[in-house]
Scaffold this active site. Structure first.
Site, PDB file in Angstrom:
ATOM      1  CG  ASP A 136      -0.423   0.013   2.359  1.00  0.00           C
ATOM      2  OD1 ASP A 136       0.911   0.315   2.349  1.00  0.00           O
ATOM      3  OD2 ASP A 136      -0.851  -0.065   3.464  1.00  0.00           O
ATOM      4  CB  SER A 137      -0.053   4.542  -0.909  1.00  0.00           C
ATOM      5  OG  SER A 137      -0.818   5.043   0.374  1.00  0.00           O
ATOM      6  CG  ASP A 139      -6.117  -4.900   1.552  1.00  0.00           C
ATOM      7  OD1 ASP A 139      -6.919  -4.095   0.757  1.00  0.00           O
ATOM      8  OD2 ASP A 139      -5.962  -4.872   2.622  1.00  0.00           O
ATOM      9  CB  CYS A 180     -13.338 -26.507   6.183  1.00  0.00           C
ATOM     10  SG  CYS A 180     -11.803 -25.577   5.663  1.00  0.00           S
ATOM     11  CB  CYS A 205      -8.299 -25.734   5.750  1.00  0.00           C
ATOM     12  SG  CYS A 205      -8.635 -25.384   7.602  1.00  0.00           S
ATOM     13  CB  CYS A 232     -11.114 -28.531   8.983  1.00  0.00           C
ATOM     14  SG  CYS A 232     -11.791 -26.868   9.503  1.00  0.00           S
ATOM     15  CG  HIS A 250     -10.989 -22.406   9.441  1.00  0.00           C
ATOM     16  ND1 HIS A 250     -11.389 -23.298   8.474  1.00  0.00           N
ATOM     17  CD2 HIS A 250     -12.029 -21.497   9.404  1.00  0.00           C
ATOM     18  CE1 HIS A 250     -12.578 -23.326   8.344  1.00  0.00           C
ATOM     19  NE2 HIS A 250     -13.132 -22.037   8.807  1.00  0.00           N
TER      20      HIS A 250
END
Lengths: 378, 378
Positions: free
Chosen positions: A93-94, A267, A305, A307, A310, A336
């Site tokens: 970002d700036s 984001d 899920c 992942c 999980c 997760h």
């Protein structure tokens, strides 16, 4: 050009688009969610874990890295990719948003912003040229033009002056940017909640022919309906052949709605921030793992899920770890939550491919929030 | 018998022995260092990372798990292995040491110890029977008999009475142990710094024919020379066909010296505790990564180490993470420190195999401490 946006298809049911961004550090499927690695690390996660969950691009904060460890050190390390051992794409970002929200005693002039570091109290200055110098040193694939993000609510007069200055700053950023062939500079459309200011800002920035555009100044406290209203008239003003990035948005409903308005990139710290408090996003909606009712629940956090968390751990164990302030608990909930949002964006992309993003939105909203119009923040 | 100790060979240059312990959850090469997972997690580490660094057995704390989440919940989860997703061996301590060091308002009687939880203030009680009930519920491969660990210094009269009571408690532990075929119960030799009390304690406990023995009550503040003196006369009293465990020891010099005195197992929070503060153990000695001199040091933490941390990150990045209070920093230093001690024990085992442990000790001490008689704590 450092990056190239490839438009694959537009959704026949909504304004959403399926695309790819080709960067010096790999290709990104859009719409995409970018995990936030503020201080050159996505909190608690290793780079391998981020790859395992298929993160294609992460965001890092210019303001934080300027303060610590300092962009010169990152540059000496060979840039941010090398410093943090991440060989996929990075957006920085700036610094503008953090200068305004975190620093102390800030003073805005045409030149830039003087402020005191929130860490050391040291007097510092960032203007467009400095923001470019820092981001050129960091070597991110996508850099953001230095802007001011007006608060909400704000008077029209203030927003107008601020937006005009952000435009002048954008031109100075272009002039100061030292590595346009390696790093793409995005402009940030401001204008607060005023349609004509948004339109003017978009027109001015588009005329600068930058490789991508962000919609800034949203998700700053305004009602979601207002954010969507601004998006509805701002996004169509942005070029179709360039990526569009909605800054600071990460709640599941807003990710889908943003994609519907034609946004390609998002984001937000939300997934990792709430994870540290034991709040998780599951296929059945939000789940606060600290709750006593999970003490003897030996099922996975989210039965739907697949992942790492999980597949290997129970709600009872996660609750124990979070209650006992054990880092592994935060690792597992962070993993997760990031996985959940990255998977959500995959589902969004598939729905665009199948011309059914509005149908997917309805299905998801009912499943996750139990309502088409959720009243919760995320 | 739940476990079996296999003596492979004795070092011709020292009292050290090379062996294996066969447990219901895999075989352990001894001498071994056991990472400590106090609250059913080795702080910041995942089970996969522990396996990657070749941890063969970890220790978990009975007192902590009794308080939170409670042993009944762990039992319902299918035991500690299942609860924490660790399928290799686990040793649980007796709870005795923590009851004395952490709890409040404790009162010792022949029955056991009444105390207040250091978490909730709740009035609780652990005696030999309760310690067995908890550890049987946890399902560890190796359980420890409930003991009192006298402070240092302590009067002979106090230590004698305490050691006699620890012996009576050990007999009650044997009687209360419900799963001797699945979980091995170790006795703990006490006796403070008094040779005749150590001898009496060892003789009494050995007569009980337990599957293994620990030397307790050391590393409690006494000079290292005194610890070694006690070890020198205590270890020879323990049976050769059973494993010997020195509790709470994890500094590199003491691990080597302990092995030389014939110890097979060690545990300590040292590697993970100092890692959280940014202190690391390297082939060149201790290294405090927070130091300013590492700000621009883009070499690995330990150039002679092939662990995940040293293969992928620089000192400058580690310093940045630790200074910025980022969890990944603690993960990476914890990983390295555990790897370092596990690798040290591999080197110790190889030296025993080659009948040159004293030579290895000299080489290591000069390399790590720069002296054969280090003056530092670790």
């Amino acid at each position: 050009m450092a990056i190239r946006y490839e438009l694959i298809k537009e959704c026949k049911q909504s304004g959403a688009r399926l695309g790819r961004i080709h960067t010096p550090h790999g290709t990104i499927d859009t719409p995409i969610f970018m995990p936030v690695g503020t201080q050159a690390t996505v909190k608690t996660m290793s780079p391998e874990e981020l790859k395992e969950m298929d993160a294609q691009i992460i965001l890092s904060n210019t303001y934080h890295l300027f303060l610590r460890p300092g962009h010169e050190i990152v540059k000496e390390a060979g840039g941010l990719h090398s410093f943090m051992n991440w060989d996929r794409a990075i957006l920085t970002d700036s610094g503008g948003f953090q200068v305004f929200s975190l620093s102390q005693l800030r003073k805005i002039t045409e030149e830039g912003v003087s402020f005191r570091s929130h860490l050391s109290g040291e007097k510092l200055f960032i203007g467009p040229e400095k923001a470019m110098e820092i981001q050129n040193a960091l070597g991110s694939d996508i850099m953001m033009a230095f802007d001011e993000c007006p608060p909400y609510p704000a008077e029209r007069e203030y927003v107008e002056a601020s937006t005009e200055r952000t435009y002048r700053w954008a031109k100075r950023c272009i002039a100061a940017h030292q590595r346009p062939d390696e790093q793409a500079l995005f402009g940030i459309v401001q204008g607060g909640m005023f349609r004509d200011l948004r339109e003017r800002s978009a027109r001015q920035l588009v005329d600068l022919d930058l490789p991508g555009y962000a919609v800034g100044g949203l998700s700053v406290g305004e009602p979601k309906e207002l954010m969507y209203e601004v998006l509805s008239y701002t996004t169509p003003l942005l070029p179709k052949d360039k990526p569009r990035y909605l800054m600071g948005v990460g709640s599941p409903d807003a990710l889908i709605q943003g994609a519907i308005y034609g946004i390609d990139m998002f984001d937000c710290v939300l997934p990792t921030r709430i994870a540290r408090n034991g709040t998780t996003m599951t296929s059945q909606g939000r789940l606060v793992i600290r709750n006593a009712k999970f003490a003897r629940d030996f099922t996975p956090l989210d039965p739907n899920c697949d992942c790492y968390t999980c597949r290997n751990y129970t709600r009872a164990y996660l609750r124990h770890l979070i209650k006992a302030d054990e880092t592994l608990g935060i690792r597992l909930t962070s993993y997760h939550n990031l996985y959940f949002l990255l998977k959500l964006m995959k589902q969004v992309r598939r729905a665009i491919q199948e011309d059914r993003l509005l149908d997917f939105q309805n299905e998801f909203m009912l499943q996750y929030y139990g309502s088409l119009t959720p009243q919760t923040a995320f």
